[in-house]
Design an enzyme around this catalytic site. Structure first.
Site, short mmCIF file in Angstrom:
data_model
loop_
_atom_site.label_atom_id
_atom_site.label_comp_id
_atom_site.label_asym_id
_atom_site.label_seq_id
_atom_site.Cartn_x
_atom_site.Cartn_y
_atom_site.Cartn_z
N SER A 1 3.76 -2.35 10.18
CA SER A 1 5.22 -2.28 10.35
C SER A 1 5.94 -3.58 9.98
O SER A 1 6.91 -3.95 10.63
CB SER A 1 5.57 -1.84 11.78
OG SER A 1 5.09 -0.53 12.01
N HIS B 1 -9.34 0.49 5.15
CA HIS B 1 -8.02 0.76 5.74
C HIS B 1 -8.22 1.72 6.92
O HIS B 1 -9.05 2.62 6.87
CB HIS B 1 -7.09 1.38 4.69
CG HIS B 1 -5.67 1.45 5.18
ND1 HIS B 1 -5.23 2.45 6.01
CD2 HIS B 1 -4.61 0.63 4.99
CE1 HIS B 1 -3.95 2.24 6.31
NE2 HIS B 1 -3.55 1.13 5.70
N GLY C 1 3.03 -1.31 4.15
CA GLY C 1 2.97 0.12 3.84
C GLY C 1 4.34 0.65 3.47
O GLY C 1 4.82 0.48 2.36
N GLY C 2 5.01 1.26 4.45
CA GLY C 2 6.29 1.94 4.22
C GLY C 2 7.30 1.12 3.43
O GLY C 2 7.94 1.62 2.49
N GLU D 1 -6.69 4.23 7.94
CA GLU D 1 -6.60 5.68 7.65
C GLU D 1 -7.90 6.19 7.03
O GLU D 1 -8.31 7.33 7.26
CB GLU D 1 -5.39 5.96 6.75
CG GLU D 1 -4.09 5.81 7.53
CD GLU D 1 -2.90 5.33 6.72
OE1 GLU D 1 -2.89 5.48 5.49
OE2 GLU D 1 -1.97 4.78 7.34
N GLU E 1 -4.91 -5.59 10.53
CA GLU E 1 -3.91 -4.54 10.73
C GLU E 1 -4.21 -3.81 12.04
O GLU E 1 -5.05 -2.90 12.07
CB GLU E 1 -3.96 -3.53 9.58
CG GLU E 1 -3.70 -4.11 8.22
CD GLU E 1 -3.22 -3.02 7.27
OE1 GLU E 1 -2.08 -3.09 6.83
OE2 GLU E 1 -4.00 -2.08 6.99
N GLY F 1 2.58 1.98 10.61
CA GLY F 1 3.48 3.12 10.46
C GLY F 1 4.18 3.53 11.74
O GLY F 1 4.75 4.62 11.83
N ASN G 1 0.86 -1.19 0.00
CA ASN G 1 0.00 0.00 0.00
C ASN G 1 0.89 1.24 0.00
O ASN G 1 1.54 1.54 1.01
CB ASN G 1 -0.89 -0.02 1.26
CG ASN G 1 -1.67 1.26 1.44
OD1 ASN G 1 -1.85 2.03 0.49
ND2 ASN G 1 -2.16 1.49 2.65
N TRP G 2 0.90 1.95 -1.11
CA TRP G 2 1.77 3.13 -1.23
C TRP G 2 1.20 4.35 -0.53
O TRP G 2 1.86 5.37 -0.43
CB TRP G 2 2.02 3.44 -2.71
CG TRP G 2 3.07 2.55 -3.32
CD1 TRP G 2 3.61 1.42 -2.80
CD2 TRP G 2 3.72 2.76 -4.59
NE1 TRP G 2 4.55 0.90 -3.65
CE2 TRP G 2 4.64 1.70 -4.76
CE3 TRP G 2 3.62 3.72 -5.61
CZ2 TRP G 2 5.45 1.58 -5.89
CZ3 TRP G 2 4.42 3.60 -6.73
CH2 TRP G 2 5.33 2.54 -6.87
N LYS G 3 -0.04 4.30 -0.11
CA LYS G 3 -0.71 5.47 0.48
C LYS G 3 -0.54 6.66 -0.48
O LYS G 3 -0.53 6.46 -1.69
CB LYS G 3 -0.16 5.78 1.87
CG LYS G 3 -0.05 4.52 2.74
CD LYS G 3 0.24 4.82 4.17
CE LYS G 3 0.59 3.53 4.89
NZ LYS G 3 0.22 3.54 6.28
C1 PEP Z 1 -0.51 -0.05 5.84
O1 PEP Z 1 -0.50 1.07 5.37
O2 PEP Z 1 -1.47 -0.81 5.60
C2 PEP Z 1 0.61 -0.50 6.67
C3 PEP Z 1 0.57 -1.69 7.21
O3 PEP Z 1 1.65 0.39 6.83
P1 PEP Z 1 3.10 0.09 7.49
O4 PEP Z 1 3.59 -1.21 6.89
O5 PEP Z 1 3.94 1.25 7.11
O6 PEP Z 1 2.90 -0.05 8.96
#
Ligand code: PEP
Length: 249
Positions: free
Chosen positions: A208, A91, A229-230, A93, A163, A169, A11-13
């Site tokens: 994470s 998600h 994500g990141g 967010e 999640e 994050g 997920n690039w957000k």
């Molecule tokens: C996400 O955005 O779904 C996510 C899990 O982010 P991260 O891996 O950065 O925690």
């Protein structure tokens, strides 16, 4: 035992660029394998380029409505027409920043399936909910919103992503045991309604995940891959995570 598909999704957000699409596509095309599905979720303007690069693509959200006067929203049918295959719904967010309720998430899930997109339903508890021992209750309510609206059979053509919000994050990953516990809770809950469906359901862990912790997480019985994500913005990290998912089926 029903075989489950392993998936690593990125997920690039609200990040990325055309140059990054090219970079990640090159890297992913080198680690692709029949053992795992690798899917990237770039921002909308990069979706066509990602598809053209040969990477399986999804979008980070979708409108719950059919076409009409909804300025700024994107219709599921258009996403499908472009060649995307997946869509993230719920998600954390979207839930917290854009106030998407369980009902809205269920409506988005329904609209995605209506046009033949596969929804990835994100569920997970906040830090406070976890501290209060409410994880199972919160996750159950998020799942029930979809099951009550569409029936358990709708989960067959979907993926679930657990999640924990406190892990997204933050660098605070759930331990493999903690994550496995909730994944098993999810699978057992669905199995009470349809055992075969539950056994075949891909359930991802997100929060994470990086190349150092992915292997142990993916080795858990009920963890079928990750939503990243990141680390999905860095070719080296993301491909290392994809490689760690191979052979865990
Ligand atoms: C996400 O955005 O779904 C996510 C899990 O982010 P991260 O891996 O950065 O925690």
């Amino acid at each position: 035992m029903i075989a489950r598909k392993t998936m690593v999704a990125g997920n690039w957000k609200m990040n990325g660029s055309l140059a990054l699409v090219e970079q990640l596509a090159d890297a992913i095309n080198n680690v692709k394998s029949s053992e795992i599905d690798i899917v990237l979720f770039p921002p909308f303007p990069l979706v066509s380029a990602m598809i053209a690069s040969g990477v399986t693509t999804g979008t980070q959200t979708v409108s719950e409505n059919t076409p009409g006067a909804f300025t700024g929203e994107v219709d599921a049918q258009l996403i499908k027409e472009l060649g995307a295959q997946y869509v993230l719904v719920g998600h954390s967010e979207r839930r917290s920043i854009y106030h998407e309720s369980n009902d809205t998430v269920a409506a988005k899930f329904a609209r995605a399936q209506q046009v033949g997109l596969t929804p990835i339903l994100c569920v997970g508890e906040s830090e406070t909910e976890q501290a209060n021992g409410e994880t199972e209750q919160v996750v159950a309510a998020q799942l029930d919103a979809v099951i009550d609206k569409l029936g358990v059979a709708a989960l067959k053509d979907s993926v679930i992503a657990y999640e924990p919000v406190w892990a997204i994050g933050t660098g605070k990953t759930a331990s493999p045991e903690q994550a496995q516990h909730v994944h098993k809770f999810i699978r057992d809950k669905i199995a009470k309604l349809n055992s075969d469906l539950a056994q075949g359901l891909t359930i991802l862990y997100g929060g994470s995940v990086n190349e150092k912790n992915s292997e142990l997480l993916f080795a858990q019985t009920d963890i079928d891959g990750g939503l990243i994500g990141g680390a999905s913005l860095k070719a080296d990290s993301f491909t290392a995570i994809c490689n760690s998912a191979k052979g865990t089926v």
